[in-house]
Design an enzyme around this catalytic site. Structure first.
Site, PDB file in Angstrom:
ATOM      1  N   LYS A 189      -9.702   2.869  11.544  1.00 14.45           N
ATOM      2  CA  LYS A 189      -9.698   2.824  10.304  1.00 14.45           C
ATOM      3  C   LYS A 189      -9.181   1.267   9.958  1.00 14.45           C
ATOM      4  O   LYS A 189      -8.235   0.788  10.798  1.00 14.45           O
ATOM      5  CB  LYS A 189      -8.529   3.638   9.793  1.00 14.45           C
ATOM      6  CG  LYS A 189      -8.133   3.289   8.122  1.00 14.45           C
ATOM      7  CD  LYS A 189      -7.113   4.276   7.576  1.00 14.45           C
ATOM      8  CE  LYS A 189      -6.870   4.130   6.359  1.00 14.45           C
ATOM      9  NZ  LYS A 189      -6.273   5.250   5.307  1.00 14.45           N
TER      10      LYS A 189
HETATM   11  C1  5RP Z   1      -1.138   3.489   5.979  1.00 19.06           C
HETATM   12  C2  5RP Z   1      -2.638   4.099   5.572  1.00 19.06           C
HETATM   13  C3  5RP Z   1      -2.701   5.145   4.438  1.00 19.06           C
HETATM   14  O1  5RP Z   1      -3.431   6.014   4.899  1.00 19.06           O
HETATM   15  C4  5RP Z   1      -3.195   4.213   3.393  1.00 19.06           C
HETATM   16  O2  5RP Z   1      -2.555   3.303   2.872  1.00 19.06           O
HETATM   17  C5  5RP Z   1      -4.219   4.806   2.986  1.00 19.06           C
HETATM   18  O3  5RP Z   1      -4.368   4.547   1.479  1.00 19.06           O
HETATM   19  P1  5RP Z   1      -4.771   3.499   0.482  1.00 19.06           P
HETATM   20  O4  5RP Z   1      -6.195   3.649   0.430  1.00 19.06           O
HETATM   21  O5  5RP Z   1      -3.907   3.663  -0.673  1.00 19.06           O
HETATM   22  O6  5RP Z   1      -4.407   2.136   1.071  1.00 19.06           O
HETATM   23  O7  5RP Z   1      -3.338   4.372   6.611  1.00 19.06           O
HETATM   24  O8  5RP Z   1      -1.885   2.348   6.568  1.00 19.06           O
END
Ligand code: 5RP
Length: 294
Positions: free
Chosen positions: A204
């Site tokens: 991610k």
């Molecule tokens: C932290 C994460 C969280 O899942 C993330 O913040 C996802 O949410 P947003 O779209 O609100 O940033 O991975 O790093």
């Protein structure tokens, strides 16, 4: 260390060529994994579109009750049917989400809170047995490349991957962006590649300039983080550009649950991710379904 003299200076990401070793399995870089890994990855990535809409609501693990998530029991149930994967902590799942007929990814790293200046020191906080017990299709670890906590973070990631390998549970490595970490393609190329080479099955990260190159250089699927709340139109634009750039999905939190119309926003993201909608078409879908006047 490798001698860097005489290296080719120009990089070539071969953007005109598909990822080569995809075999007959629809998830990038996963052809050589075992049956159980593939089954779980197929639960995460829709075999038809190859993509996924993950809904992240794990913010409480270090931020407490952020706006929009003050009451998990109220916010989350109505969104469950509108996304493909739920990503959060075991505490959030067990207390506030009825066991869903849906894929889940469990946040398994933690160690800091908003009160810390440096958030980069995390440990592996959830035993693999608990992820198995909860029937997780994946486990998520935050990774802080270039930060003070890099070593412990890579140790945590590696422990999760080793445990996941034992029981065929894929790891989602989450690129962290902290105060001293740049949001550049160079940084994301470095971080995503390290995470993939250490054995994560999904990475991610954030959308950036030259995102196609980040995707090309990463041998596993990239899902794009939503980040801070944007106006809906801009968030849809970012989602569209991410998919155009080769992302295999979005893992979005605040841009869904902080929207005035979270269900409709999740639906619009799904249209981009699975049905090749443009940003404008998704925006129209959002406005129509949310009954927003022009
Ligand atoms: C932290 C994460 C969280 O899942 C993330 O913040 C996802 O949410 P947003 O779209 O609100 O940033 O991975 O790093």
């Amino acid at each position: 260390m490798a001698d860097t003299d005489g290296l080719k200076v120009e990089k070539n990401y071969h953007l005109d060529r598909e990822f080569a070793v995809s075999g007959d399995f629809h998830v990038k870089g996963a052809s050589n994994l075992d049956w159980g890994m593939k089954k779980r990855l197929a639960n995460i990535f829709n075999p038809k579109s190859g993509n996924t809409v993950m809904f992240a609501f794990d913010h409480g693990y270090f931020m407490g009750s952020v706006s929009g998530l003050e009451r998990l029991d109220i916010t989350i149930p109505r969104l469950v049917d509108h996304v493909d994967v739920l990503m959060t902590t075991r505490g959030a799942f067990r207390t506030s989400v009825a066991p869903p007929r849906k894929s889940i990814v469990l946040r398994v790293s933690s160690g800091s809170s908003m009160l810390d200046d440096d958030l980069s020191h995390e440990v592996l906080a959830v035993d693999i047995e608990d992820s198995i017990r909860m029937d997780a299709d994946g486990i998520a670890v935050q990774v802080f490349i270039g930060a003070d906590g890099q070593l412990s973070s890579i140790d945590t990631l590696s422990r999760a991957i080793n445990a996941g390998m034992r029981y065929s549970i894929p790891v989602l490595g989450v690129v962290a962006v902290g105060k001293n970490m740049e949001r550049t393609d160079q940084y994301f190329k470095l971080a995503t590649r390290i995470i993939a080479e250490l054995g994560a099955a999904i990475v991610k990260t954030y959308y950036c300039d030259k995102f196609e190159e980040v995707v090309a250089a990463c041998p596993v699927p990239i899902v794009v983080a939503g980040g801070k709340k944007l106006p809906e139109r801009e968030a849809l634009e970012m989602a569209f550009r991410s998919i155009q750039g080769g992302a295999r999905g979005l893992d979005m939190g605040r841009n869904i649950f902080q929207s005035l119309h979270p269900v409709e926003m999740a639906g619009a993201i799904g249209k981009i991710v699975h049905e090749k909608f443009t940003a404008s078409q998704a925006w129209e879908y959002y406005r129509d379904t949310a009954k927003i006047k022009q």
